[in-house]
Motif scaffolding. Sequence first.
Motif, PDB file in Angstrom:
ATOM      1  N   TYR A 112       0.857  -1.182   0.000  1.00 13.63           N
ATOM      2  CA  TYR A 112       0.000   0.000   0.000  1.00 13.63           C
ATOM      3  C   TYR A 112       0.891   1.229   0.000  1.00 13.63           C
ATOM      4  CZ  TYR A 112      -2.694   3.827   2.049  1.00 13.63           C
ATOM      5  OH  TYR A 112      -3.266   5.043   2.303  1.00 13.63           O
ATOM      6  N   GLN A 113       0.636   2.150  -0.929  1.00 12.79           N
ATOM      7  CA  GLN A 113       1.343   3.423  -0.974  1.00 12.79           C
ATOM      8  C   GLN A 113       0.302   4.524  -0.814  1.00 12.79           C
ATOM      9  OE1 GLN A 113       2.937   2.642  -4.889  1.00 12.79           O
ATOM     10  NE2 GLN A 113       5.011   2.673  -4.061  1.00 12.79           N
ATOM     11  N   GLY A 114       0.564   5.438   0.069  1.00 17.59           N
ATOM     12  CA  GLY A 114      -0.359   6.537   0.297  1.00 17.59           C
ATOM     13  C   GLY A 114       0.087   7.409   1.453  1.00 17.59           C
ATOM     14  N   SER A 115       1.004   6.916   2.231  1.00 17.19           N
ATOM     15  CA  SER A 115       1.538   7.666   3.360  1.00 17.19           C
ATOM     16  C   SER A 115       2.868   8.292   2.960  1.00 17.19           C
ATOM     17  CB  SER A 115       1.754   6.736   4.552  1.00 17.19           C
ATOM     18  OG  SER A 115       2.437   7.405   5.580  1.00 17.19           O
ATOM     19  N   LYS A 116       3.171   9.424   3.572  1.00 14.21           N
ATOM     20  CA  LYS A 116       4.439  10.084   3.263  1.00 14.21           C
ATOM     21  C   LYS A 116       5.643   9.288   3.766  1.00 14.21           C
ATOM     22  CE  LYS A 116       4.038  13.000   7.316  1.00 14.21           C
ATOM     23  NZ  LYS A 116       3.895  14.342   7.821  1.00 14.21           N
ATOM     24  N   VAL A 117       5.437   8.268   4.628  1.00 15.02           N
ATOM     25  CA  VAL A 117       6.569   7.486   5.136  1.00 15.02           C
ATOM     26  C   VAL A 117       7.011   6.388   4.179  1.00 15.02           C
ATOM     27  CG1 VAL A 117       5.996   7.941   7.545  1.00 15.02           C
ATOM     28  CG2 VAL A 117       5.224   5.813   6.471  1.00 15.02           C
ATOM     29  N   GLY A 118       6.236   6.134   3.124  1.00 18.55           N
ATOM     30  CA  GLY A 118       6.640   5.130   2.146  1.00 18.55           C
ATOM     31  C   GLY A 118       5.655   3.982   2.028  1.00 18.55           C
ATOM     32  N   VAL A 121       3.592  -2.807   3.863  1.00 16.68           N
ATOM     33  CA  VAL A 121       3.396  -4.201   3.484  1.00 16.68           C
ATOM     34  C   VAL A 121       2.051  -4.668   4.030  1.00 16.68           C
ATOM     35  CG1 VAL A 121       4.293  -6.551   3.739  1.00 16.68           C
ATOM     36  CG2 VAL A 121       5.871  -4.637   3.446  1.00 16.68           C
ATOM     37  N   LEU A 122       1.288  -5.375   3.180  1.00 14.83           N
ATOM     38  CA  LEU A 122      -0.035  -5.891   3.553  1.00 14.83           C
ATOM     39  C   LEU A 122      -0.046  -7.407   3.518  1.00 14.83           C
ATOM     40  CD1 LEU A 122      -2.245  -3.626   1.243  1.00 14.83           C
ATOM     41  CD2 LEU A 122      -1.859  -3.331   3.694  1.00 14.83           C
ATOM     42  N   VAL A 136       2.007  -3.029   7.791  1.00 11.21           N
ATOM     43  CA  VAL A 136       3.271  -2.686   8.455  1.00 11.21           C
ATOM     44  C   VAL A 136       3.929  -1.551   7.677  1.00 11.21           C
ATOM     45  CG1 VAL A 136       5.528  -3.504   9.232  1.00 11.21           C
ATOM     46  CG2 VAL A 136       3.548  -5.055   9.287  1.00 11.21           C
ATOM     47  N   TRP A 137       4.067  -0.393   8.346  1.00 13.97           N
ATOM     48  CA  TRP A 137       4.704   0.778   7.754  1.00 13.97           C
ATOM     49  C   TRP A 137       6.217   0.617   7.782  1.00 13.97           C
ATOM     50  CZ3 TRP A 137       1.108   3.586   5.570  1.00 13.97           C
ATOM     51  CH2 TRP A 137      -0.136   3.744   6.162  1.00 13.97           C
ATOM     52  N   PRO A 138       6.947   1.271   6.856  1.00 11.29           N
ATOM     53  CA  PRO A 138       8.413   1.183   6.881  1.00 11.29           C
ATOM     54  C   PRO A 138       9.042   2.038   7.987  1.00 11.29           C
ATOM     55  CG  PRO A 138       7.698   2.581   5.070  1.00 11.29           C
ATOM     56  CD  PRO A 138       6.452   1.990   5.679  1.00 11.29           C
ATOM     57  N   LYS A 139       8.282   3.015   8.504  1.00 15.36           N
ATOM     58  CA  LYS A 139       8.746   3.883   9.599  1.00 15.36           C
ATOM     59  C   LYS A 139       7.564   4.133  10.529  1.00 15.36           C
ATOM     60  CE  LYS A 139      11.766   6.508   6.509  1.00 15.36           C
ATOM     61  NZ  LYS A 139      11.980   7.828   5.914  1.00 15.36           N
ATOM     62  N   ASP A 140       7.864   4.704  11.688  1.00 17.86           N
ATOM     63  CA  ASP A 140       6.788   5.023  12.629  1.00 17.86           C
ATOM     64  C   ASP A 140       5.734   5.938  12.000  1.00 17.86           C
ATOM     65  OD1 ASP A 140       7.835   3.544  14.644  1.00 17.86           O
ATOM     66  OD2 ASP A 140       8.192   5.214  16.005  1.00 17.86           O
ATOM     67  N   VAL A 141       4.485   5.566  12.220  1.00 26.40           N
ATOM     68  CA  VAL A 141       3.335   6.398  11.873  1.00 26.40           C
ATOM     69  C   VAL A 141       2.461   6.422  13.121  1.00 26.40           C
ATOM     70  CG1 VAL A 141       1.257   6.574  10.454  1.00 26.40           C
ATOM     71  CG2 VAL A 141       3.400   5.802   9.432  1.00 26.40           C
ATOM     72  N   MET A 142       2.243   7.578  13.668  1.00 24.98           N
ATOM     73  CA  MET A 142       1.415   7.725  14.869  1.00 24.98           C
ATOM     74  C   MET A 142       1.974   6.934  16.060  1.00 24.98           C
ATOM     75  SD  MET A 142      -1.862   9.150  13.870  1.00 24.98           S
ATOM     76  CE  MET A 142      -2.504   9.586  12.284  1.00 24.98           C
TER      77      MET A 142
END
Length: 184
Positions: A112-118, A121-122, A136-142
Amino acid sequence: MTQLIDRLVVGAAPIGAALMGAALIATSFAASAAQAAEADFIERFGGAWKGGGVVIRNETAGPTNIRCSLSGEGVENTISIAGKCRAFAIFTRDVRVNVVYEPESGLYRGTYQGSKVGTAVLSGKRSGDTIKFALVWPKDVMGDTEAAMTITNNGAGELRVLVNDKVGAGGPVQPVTDLALIAN
């Protein structure tokens, strides 16, 4: 008596083979039916989608209304959705979901792409009209790197994408993306 037992045992071999063959055929039909059901579900994602909803961009921001225009494809074992979401003059974001259904495991896996962090993985499973993903985001989100995404396609031209995440480290889980789209 021995001859009777020999005849029963020898005679049982064709019956056993027939039962085994019938079981294999039934299993093959069940697998084919399950694969056909997944193919029918995947095909629902084809076409143009428009709509909107809300996103929470960070821990201190409130909900922001957005409008989205997306294009989808559902071919074989693959769902691809791509397009843009806008919040007035605040921001425009490219959005993309690419997932593949794996018949062996029954899982949908992708990105999934849509966040500024990159790219996130789904991985998830379908139940009825909904795929429930661990994200799972590649970096911390919230405050963490994990969230939950559900994508629901009711087969009647309605698509919903919902991302639930903790807002702030140790904060409550709540919707941070909630989109409702209609097929055009």
